[in-house]
Motif scaffolding. Structure first.
Motif, PDB file in Angstrom:
ATOM      1  N   THR A 299       4.878   4.618 -14.010  1.00 46.72           N
ATOM      2  CA  THR A 299       3.464   4.684 -13.753  1.00 46.72           C
ATOM      3  C   THR A 299       3.056   3.450 -13.226  1.00 46.72           C
ATOM      4  OG1 THR A 299       3.361   6.178 -15.482  1.00 46.72           O
ATOM      5  CG2 THR A 299       1.256   5.549 -14.590  1.00 46.72           C
ATOM      6  N   PRO A 300       2.352   3.150 -12.138  1.00 44.05           N
ATOM      7  CA  PRO A 300       2.658   4.396 -11.085  1.00 44.05           C
ATOM      8  C   PRO A 300       3.604   3.946 -10.209  1.00 44.05           C
ATOM      9  CG  PRO A 300       1.257   2.530 -10.316  1.00 44.05           C
ATOM     10  CD  PRO A 300       1.580   2.293 -11.688  1.00 44.05           C
TER      11      PRO A 300
ATOM     12  N   GLY B 116      13.596   1.399 -27.052  1.00 53.18           N
ATOM     13  CA  GLY B 116      13.514   0.758 -26.033  1.00 53.18           C
ATOM     14  C   GLY B 116      12.040   0.669 -25.684  1.00 53.18           C
ATOM     15  N   LYS B 117      11.650  -0.572 -25.521  1.00 54.95           N
ATOM     16  CA  LYS B 117      10.178  -0.943 -25.376  1.00 54.95           C
ATOM     17  C   LYS B 117       9.799  -0.942 -23.974  1.00 54.95           C
ATOM     18  CE  LYS B 117      10.356  -4.416 -28.927  1.00 54.95           C
ATOM     19  NZ  LYS B 117       9.914  -5.984 -29.228  1.00 54.95           N
ATOM     20  N   ASP B 118       8.512  -0.514 -23.585  1.00 58.45           N
ATOM     21  CA  ASP B 118       7.931  -0.495 -22.183  1.00 58.45           C
ATOM     22  C   ASP B 118       8.319  -1.803 -21.594  1.00 58.45           C
ATOM     23  OD1 ASP B 118       7.020   1.712 -23.144  1.00 58.45           O
ATOM     24  OD2 ASP B 118       4.996   1.406 -23.141  1.00 58.45           O
ATOM     25  N   ILE B 119       8.574  -1.686 -20.341  1.00 54.50           N
ATOM     26  CA  ILE B 119       8.662  -2.808 -19.381  1.00 54.50           C
ATOM     27  C   ILE B 119       7.906  -2.855 -18.390  1.00 54.50           C
ATOM     28  CG2 ILE B 119      10.241  -3.557 -17.546  1.00 54.50           C
ATOM     29  CD1 ILE B 119      12.571  -2.423 -19.233  1.00 54.50           C
ATOM     30  N   THR B 120       7.006  -3.762 -18.148  1.00 58.85           N
ATOM     31  CA  THR B 120       6.008  -3.769 -17.088  1.00 58.85           C
ATOM     32  C   THR B 120       6.547  -4.915 -15.926  1.00 58.85           C
ATOM     33  OG1 THR B 120       4.971  -5.921 -18.143  1.00 58.85           O
ATOM     34  CG2 THR B 120       4.066  -3.599 -18.744  1.00 58.85           C
TER      35      THR B 120
ATOM     36  N   ASP C 177      -0.056  -4.968  -8.119  1.00 57.62           N
ATOM     37  CA  ASP C 177      -0.122  -3.447  -9.013  1.00 57.62           C
ATOM     38  C   ASP C 177       0.692  -4.071 -10.084  1.00 57.62           C
ATOM     39  OD1 ASP C 177      -1.889  -2.591  -7.480  1.00 57.62           O
ATOM     40  OD2 ASP C 177      -0.686  -1.038  -6.501  1.00 57.62           O
ATOM     41  N   ILE C 178       0.453  -3.313 -11.060  1.00 52.49           N
ATOM     42  CA  ILE C 178       1.375  -3.509 -12.510  1.00 52.49           C
ATOM     43  C   ILE C 178       2.021  -2.164 -12.569  1.00 52.49           C
ATOM     44  CG2 ILE C 178       1.733  -3.933 -14.788  1.00 52.49           C
ATOM     45  CD1 ILE C 178       0.901  -6.519 -13.234  1.00 52.49           C
TER      46      ILE C 178
ATOM     47  N   GLY D 199       0.971  -1.275  -0.198  1.00 53.16           N
ATOM     48  CA  GLY D 199      -0.027  -0.113   0.082  1.00 53.16           C
ATOM     49  C   GLY D 199       0.857   1.377  -0.071  1.00 53.16           C
ATOM     50  N   TYR D 200       2.085   1.147   0.286  1.00 53.81           N
ATOM     51  CA  TYR D 200       3.189   2.302   0.382  1.00 53.81           C
ATOM     52  C   TYR D 200       4.440   1.844  -0.354  1.00 53.81           C
ATOM     53  CZ  TYR D 200      -0.443   3.919   3.653  1.00 53.81           C
ATOM     54  OH  TYR D 200      -1.643   4.383   4.448  1.00 53.81           O
ATOM     55  N   GLY D 201       4.223   1.160  -1.151  1.00 53.12           N
ATOM     56  CA  GLY D 201       5.544   0.754  -2.084  1.00 53.12           C
ATOM     57  C   GLY D 201       5.915   1.772  -3.048  1.00 53.12           C
TER      58      GLY D 201
END
Length: 259
Positions: A69-70, A98-102, A78-79, A24-26
């Motif tokens: 984000t976030p 550079g591709k997006d990283i999840t 969360d992702i 919750g606070y990461g």
């Protein structure tokens, strides 16, 4: 201009994604995200002087930024998406990509709670309706307290104290492993002295004291009249009545009419 055989550099190659804190606070933080610049410098080889290498590093860092984000207040499950924002590279002899990283958030521990008002007191001073309020606390410098109103107070008023963690709640959770069970608490104003609004608000004891003070003041003041009025008195002496009555003043007799 770039072509089919143009060299490409992956701006995400050296990036490390770290998620720390509590559930919750990461917070997501990036490390070594610009280490790929070393590959570009090595590609140029000895063709660049030391000064030119420094200029190239500054230039490349200005061309690439990273958006997370976030980034804060993360919970397990969360992702998080990391996107590389690349400015135009048309004037370079190579390409940047550079591709997006999840990344999925997991492994964050549960955070505890504390009552930030456990050691808080509000002191009220002065006379109503102009009383003042001040917060005192023994919780150290990591928490500050704010009053919504601290002047022009009367008994029965209500003031609200807000607890503010240094650096925000997320930062406080990261540093202490706890969050606040509440951020506000109300306190009723009491114990202020006040002026009487009417005789019915004055006790008999106080009334007697006031009467005695008035009598003493009247007697003291009456004593100053004697030497002033004595020459005009027909009699040699003047009796001063008790303070509860009006002092008797004897006027001189009328002079007889002239013959």
């Amino acid at each position: 201009m770039t072509g089919c055989g143009t060299k490409k550099f992956d701006v995400n190659k050296t990036m490390e994604v770290n998620i720390e804190g509590y559930n919750g606070y990461g917070v997501c933080e990036l490390k070594n995200e610009y280490e790929w610049i070393d590959d570009v410098i090595d590609w140029y080889g000895d063709s660049l002087s030391e000064m030119q290498q420094v200029g190239a590093e500054v230039k490349l860092m200005s061309l690439v930024s990273y958006e997370v984000t976030p980034k804060e207040k993360l919970s397990n499950g969360d992702i998080v998406t990391i996107s590389a924002k690349i400015e135009s590279t048309e004037d370079l002899a190579f390409e940047l990509a550079g591709k997006d990283i999840t990344v999925k958030v997991e492994g964050l521990e549960e955070v505890g709670e504390i009552d930030p008002f456990e050691n808080v007191e509000v002191q009220f001073e002065g006379v109503a309706p102009n009383g003042t309020a001040k917060v005192t606390s023994q919780d150290g410098s990591d928490i500050s307290y704010e009053l919504d109103k601290n002047t022009n107070l009367a008994n029965g008023d209500v003031v609200t104290v807000t607890a503010v963690p240094k650096g925000g709640m997320t930062e406080y959770a990261r540093n202490h492993g706890v969050v606040f069970s509440a951020t506000e608490k109300t306190f009723s104003v009491e114990g202020l002295a006040s002026y009487a609004g009417g005789l019915d608000e004055i006790s008999d004891e106080v009334k007697e004291k006031m009467k005695k003070q008035a009598e003493d003041a009247l007697l003291a003041h009456s004593a100053t009249w004697v030497p002033i009025l004595m020459p005009f008195f027909a009699r040699a002496e003047m009796q001063i009545a008790p303070a509860a009555t009006i002092p008797a003043v004897i006027l001189p007799e009328k002079c007889p009419p002239p013959r």
